[in-house]
Design an enzyme around this catalytic site. Structure first.
Site, mmCIF file in Angstrom:
data_model
loop_
_atom_site.group_PDB
_atom_site.id
_atom_site.type_symbol
_atom_site.label_atom_id
_atom_site.label_comp_id
_atom_site.label_asym_id
_atom_site.label_seq_id
_atom_site.Cartn_x
_atom_site.Cartn_y
_atom_site.Cartn_z
ATOM 1 C CE1 TYR A 1 -4.116 1.860 0.440
ATOM 2 C CE2 TYR A 1 -2.957 3.015 2.198
ATOM 3 C CZ TYR A 1 -4.042 2.902 1.349
ATOM 4 O OH TYR A 1 -5.046 3.840 1.388
ATOM 5 C CE LYS B 1 -3.791 4.971 -1.504
ATOM 6 N NZ LYS B 1 -4.861 5.533 -2.359
#
Length: 248
Positions: free
Chosen positions: A154, A158
């Site tokens: 993640y 991002k």
């Protein structure tokens, strides 16, 4: 403040619920026509019906944004509103675990939706924005780009969104298109409230922030609406942190 979004058309990915639904609602309140899209077609339909019931203009499109064919269908559906002016790349999800326990699927699924999905939808709408000589792309990143344990997938995705944002801002600015990112901190969404030990997670997050409250989906929606507006016409390539003051 008039954000001058009346009659603009916005696609908001991952907008069946949570941050995406709040963003769709906020843009609709400003007079934008909203294409609510999510892999959860029933959820997207419910959000669009809610907006329509409040007198806003909204349609729902079920789409898997990692599929080129679905993305083409999504952009075609937006023609009902005359094409796209604003794109909010919000779709994404975590699949948290330590690296040594992370499977290929844990990695691939998160990267595919957040990075490839944003790439496919942005590439599909960009010709329209270039032709109009006006456009807004707002990418939803996360404070997690700074690196969180258990979120190698993640955090990487991002962080990649920020590079994607800056590259496109430099590339498309000559056409009057701005590209910015919003990096949320701890947000009190339905998904977050359903986590095990939610109260402990919440207390720890709030204690790490100068502003001692939880973030709400509307906080992100307000930031996105500003960046999508004429009021932000000289801002591009930026990352707006909506974290209650937490960076580390």
């Amino acid at each position: 403040m008039d954000l001058e979004l009346k009659d603009k058309t916005a696609i908001v990915t991952g907008s069946a619920r949570g941050l995406g639904a709040a963003t769709a609602r906020r843009l609709a309140q400003e007079g934008a026509r909203v294409v609510v899209t999510d892999i959860d077609g029933e959820g997207a339909e419910a959000t669009a019906k809610e907006l329509a019931g409040l007198g806003h203009r909204a349609i729902a499109v079920r789409a898997d944004i990692t599929s080129g064919a679905d993305v083409d269908g999504l952009v075609a559906a937006a023609e009902e509103f005359g094409g796209v002016d604003i794109l909010v790349n919000n779709a994404g999800f975590p699949r948290d675990t330590l690296l040594t326990k992370m499977t290929d699927t844990d990695w691939d699924s998160v990267i595919e939706v957040i990075l490839k999905g944003s790439f496919l939808v942005t590439r599909a709408v960009m010709p329209q924005l270039i032709e109009r000589r006006w456009g807004r792309v707002v990418n939803i990143s996360s404070r997690s780009y700074l690196g969180n344990p258990g979120q190698a997938n993640y955090s990487s995705a991002k962080a990649g969104i920020l590079g994607f944002t800056r590259a496109l801002a430099a590339e498309q600015g000559r056409y009057g298109i701005t590209v910015n990112a919003v990096a949320p901190g701890f947000m009190e969404t339905e998904a977050v409230r359903s986590l095990d030990h939610y109260e402990k997670i919440r207390e720890k997050a709030v204690a790490a922030q100068p502003l001692r409250r939880t973030g709400q989906p509307e906080d992100i929606a307000d930031a996105v609406a500003f960046l999508a507006s004429e009021r932000a016409s000289f801002i591009t390539g930026e990352t707006l942190h909506v974290t209650g003051g937490r960076f580390g």
